[in-house]
Write an enzyme that holds these catalytic residues in place. Structure first.
Site, PDB file in Angstrom:
ATOM      1  NE  ARG A  91      17.392  20.855  19.857  1.00 36.56           N
ATOM      2  CZ  ARG A  91      18.025  22.111  19.470  1.00 36.56           C
ATOM      3  NH1 ARG A  91      18.892  21.734  18.548  1.00 36.56           N
ATOM      4  NH2 ARG A  91      17.623  23.233  19.870  1.00 36.56           N
ATOM      5  NE  ARG A 114      25.578   9.676  15.139  1.00 34.72           N
ATOM      6  CZ  ARG A 114      25.085  10.557  14.076  1.00 34.72           C
ATOM      7  NH1 ARG A 114      24.015  11.410  14.319  1.00 34.72           N
ATOM      8  NH2 ARG A 114      25.354  10.230  13.139  1.00 34.72           N
ATOM      9  CG  ASP A 135      21.259  14.275  15.977  1.00 32.95           C
ATOM     10  OD1 ASP A 135      20.743  15.354  16.251  1.00 32.95           O
ATOM     11  OD2 ASP A 135      22.525  14.055  16.612  1.00 32.95           O
TER      12      ASP A 135
END
Length: 249
Positions: free
Chosen positions: A50, A197, A52
């Protein structure tokens, strides 16, 4: 039934992420809807992982199965003719029916971009912005802390399934000064949710001399989700490449 491996690029700005969700528009939803228009029946796709909301991809990978009689090039043309312009199919390949885009992935590369040009509106969706002049050499020194195999519990989401292993290997973490940005290059065997991140913002804070190398070492060694409160903005993050087992480099 034939299986197809698809490599695609997308601008994540207008989507709530890759995965289908109840209350937001997703990239997966857009592609599955397009495939259904082509084959006239529902099609499920399975991605390497995935991304975001707001995160971009240069080379995300997914696979799907279909009996539709199209060449690889015609699959590519058909998809690109119907998909929004911010989702572009780069390549379609016929693969073994045992191939899995997620489970066969052996590693990934992510890049994170930071610009000092906070007044440039054209960077707004595609780079993080920080007016500070970052100490790139010290960021690299601190980045070296993360290279190798570690438990990255301190640098992941608190919502992560407790059964999921937190041990990952980072092979490369390079901090590079470029003309318009500072680029962080992450290569590893896999990454936890928010891991890139959170590490990126931690290194940005080190580049501003708000964190020391020793602080970062202690955060990593703590294996405690609550010790790192940093998470960089989504728009600076790019999935650059997915590597597969037995793939020629």
């Amino acid at each position: 039934m034939p299986r197809y491996k698809v490599t695609l690029s997308y601008d994540g700005s207008n989507y709530g992420g890759w995965q289908k969700q109840m209350n937001t528009h997703s990239i997966q939803e857009e592609i599955e809807r397009t495939l259904e228009r082509i084959v006239k029946e529902p099609v499920s796709i399975h991605a390497s992982g995935r991304t975001d909301a707001g995160v971009h991809a240069l080379a995300q990978v997914f696979h799907f199965d279909s009996n539709k009689n199209l060449s690889n090039e015609n699959w590519k043309r058909a998809l690109n003719s119907l998909l929004p312009k911010d989702i572009r199919i780069q390549q379609v390949e016929t693969v073994s029916d045992t191939f899995h885009a997620r489970f066969d992935a052996a590693g990934k590369r992510y890049d994170y971009l930071i610009s000092e040009d906070v007044l440039n509106p054209f960077y707004e969706r595609y780079m993080a912005k920080d007016r500070a002049h970052l100490d790139v050499a010290y960021m690299q020194e601190c980045a070296n802390v993360f290279i190798g195999t570690h438990d990255f519990t301190s640098f992941t989401s608190s919502k992560l399934d407790p059964r999921k292993p937190r041990i990952k290997t980072i092979h490369r973490l390079e901090v590079r000064k470029e003309k318009h940005a500072v680029r962080l290059i992450f290569e590893g065997n896999g990454f936890l949710r928010y891991m890139v991140r959170m590490i990126s913002q931690t290194l940005i804070e080190a580049g501003k001399h708000k964190l020391t190398k020793e602080d970062i070492m202690q955060m990593l060694e703590a294996k405690d989700k609550h010790v790192c409160r940093y998470k960089a903005d989504a728009q600076g993050l790019y999935l650059v490449k997915v590597n597969y087992k037995n793939q020629e480099e």
